[in-house]
Design an enzyme around this catalytic site. Structure first.
Site, PDB file in Angstrom:
ATOM      1  N   ASP A   1       5.352  -5.392   9.596  1.00 36.88           N
ATOM      2  CA  ASP A   1       6.356  -4.900  10.353  1.00 36.88           C
ATOM      3  C   ASP A   1       6.517  -5.668  11.851  1.00 36.88           C
ATOM      4  OD1 ASP A   1       7.555  -3.062   8.667  1.00 36.88           O
ATOM      5  OD2 ASP A   1       6.419  -1.229   9.394  1.00 36.88           O
TER       6      ASP A   1
ATOM      7  N   ARG B   1       0.677  -1.229   0.067  1.00 42.86           N
ATOM      8  CA  ARG B   1      -0.093  -0.043  -0.124  1.00 42.86           C
ATOM      9  C   ARG B   1       0.786   1.467   0.166  1.00 42.86           C
ATOM     10  NH1 ARG B   1      -4.443   1.011   4.678  1.00 42.86           N
ATOM     11  NH2 ARG B   1      -2.921   2.103   5.611  1.00 42.86           N
TER      12      ARG B   1
ATOM     13  N   ASP C   1       1.000  -2.254  12.145  1.00 46.03           N
ATOM     14  CA  ASP C   1       1.459  -2.621  10.752  1.00 46.03           C
ATOM     15  C   ASP C   1       1.880  -4.443  11.017  1.00 46.03           C
ATOM     16  OD1 ASP C   1       3.104  -3.631   8.480  1.00 46.03           O
ATOM     17  OD2 ASP C   1       3.062  -1.480   8.064  1.00 46.03           O
TER      18      ASP C   1
ATOM     19  N   THR D   1      -0.592   7.653  -0.704  1.00 47.32           N
ATOM     20  CA  THR D   1      -2.245   7.562  -1.165  1.00 47.32           C
ATOM     21  C   THR D   1      -2.899   6.510  -0.750  1.00 47.32           C
ATOM     22  OG1 THR D   1      -1.432   6.141  -3.112  1.00 47.32           O
ATOM     23  CG2 THR D   1      -1.033   8.352  -3.470  1.00 47.32           C
TER      24      THR D   1
HETATM   25  C1  PRP Z   1      -0.850  -3.913   4.503  1.00 45.54           C
HETATM   26  C2  PRP Z   1      -1.631  -5.090   4.911  1.00 45.54           C
HETATM   27  C3  PRP Z   1      -2.399  -5.423   3.637  1.00 45.54           C
HETATM   28  C4  PRP Z   1      -2.655  -3.939   3.436  1.00 45.54           C
HETATM   29  C5  PRP Z   1      -4.001  -3.651   3.817  1.00 45.54           C
HETATM   30  O1  PRP Z   1       0.226  -4.195   3.889  1.00 45.54           O
HETATM   31  O2  PRP Z   1      -0.705  -6.322   5.249  1.00 45.54           O
HETATM   32  O3  PRP Z   1      -1.891  -6.027   2.556  1.00 45.54           O
HETATM   33  O4  PRP Z   1      -1.428  -3.094   4.080  1.00 45.54           O
HETATM   34  O5  PRP Z   1      -4.370  -2.289   3.565  1.00 45.54           O
HETATM   35  P1  PRP Z   1      -5.470  -1.785   2.476  1.00 45.54           P
HETATM   36  O6  PRP Z   1      -6.740  -3.050   2.789  1.00 45.54           O
HETATM   37  O7  PRP Z   1      -5.862  -0.411   2.675  1.00 45.54           O
HETATM   38  O8  PRP Z   1      -5.014  -2.357   1.062  1.00 45.54           O
HETATM   39  P2  PRP Z   1       1.362  -3.185   3.561  1.00 45.54           P
HETATM   40  O9  PRP Z   1       1.036  -2.482   2.327  1.00 45.54           O
HETATM   41  O10 PRP Z   1       1.580  -2.484   4.862  1.00 45.54           O
HETATM   42  O11 PRP Z   1       2.627  -4.078   3.175  1.00 45.54           O
HETATM   43  P3  PRP Z   1       3.466  -5.246   4.014  1.00 45.54           P
HETATM   44  O12 PRP Z   1       2.733  -6.699   4.217  1.00 45.54           O
HETATM   45  O13 PRP Z   1       4.581  -5.346   3.089  1.00 45.54           O
HETATM   46  O14 PRP Z   1       3.801  -4.573   5.497  1.00 45.54           O
END
Ligand code: PRP
Length: 210
Positions: free
Chosen positions: A203, A104, A200, A108
């Site tokens: 993380d 994500r 998160d 944005t």
């Molecule tokens: C987080 C989570 C989902 C997403 C959820 O991932 O694990 O994949 O955000 O958000 P959304 O429903 O608004 O799309 P992130 O982008 O932090 O990546 P990561 O798993 O690599 O930490």
């Protein structure tokens, strides 16, 4: 008709979720707790899997047992979804694992696709999308669309915590995708983080909070 939403209402789920949400929980225990909750989600999401007769012989006599009939795919969304794979594979050792890279964008909150190796050939019969968090729903919707493009007929989303906003978006965009979750939280904050949430997940699983 909107997609089915199954929220696990169970004392064990509630207790493990509390561990997961606690900011003092260290990464090793966080991973273990994700694994436990993913196992409980697996139990919920696999209740309607088709089975076929499996004739066997016990030490006592012949009998007819059951075996899974369909090709099952686990689709972890990188990175955090990786934390749920072992639990699902433990329950369905014959499943295929197809990774999808979606992150994500921090500014944005839009999902950005960066990795997928879905084969051109026949799709799995049932796909379980694995991601601990469903926030805006952008990542899960993108994953679901990629699986639909592959030709998967039955898709289920397994998310440990979800925001109402993401659930609503997902139900509208993908009305045939069932959602299994351990909790529906209050909502999203201005940064599009789930509140109260757990921070998160990626993380905390991989100890990259800095
Ligand atoms: C987080 C989570 C989902 C997403 C959820 O991932 O694990 O994949 O955000 O958000 P959304 O429903 O608004 O799309 P992130 O982008 O932090 O990546 P990561 O798993 O690599 O930490």
């Amino acid at each position: 008709m909107a997609a089915k939403l199954i929220v696990l209402d169970h004392p064990l789920v509630a207790c493990h979720l509390t561990t997961l949400r606690d900011k003092h929980t260290p990464p090793s225990e966080f991973r273990q707790t994700i694994d436990r909750l993913a196992t409980l989600l697996a139990f919920s999401a696999t209740q309607d899997l088709a089975t076929a007769d499996a004739p066997i012989e016990t030490p006592i006599q012949k009998m007819v047992g059951r075996r899974l009939l369909n090709r099952i795919g686990m689709i972890p969304i990188l990175r955090a979804g990786i934390g749920m794979v072992d639990a699902l594979l433990n329950m369905i050792p014959t499943a295929e694992v197809w990774h999808l890279g979606v992150y994500r964008d921090e500014a944005t909150a839009q999902p950005i696709r960066y990795y997928d190796k879905l084969p051109a050939g026949a799709p799995v019969d049932v796909a379980f999308v694995l991601d601990p968090m469903l926030a805006t729903g952008g990542s899960a919707i993108l994953a679901g669309q990629m699986l639909q493009d592959w030709g998967v007929k039955k898709i289920k989303m397994l998310s440990i915590i979800s925001a109402p906003e993401g659930i609503a978006r997902m139900q509208e965009a993908l009305p045939n995708v069932e959602i299994h979750t351990c909790a529906v939280d209050r909502g999203l904050n201005e940064l599009k983080f789930i509140v109260p949430g757990l921070g998160d997940a990626g993380d905390r699983i991989f100890n990259t909070t800095g």
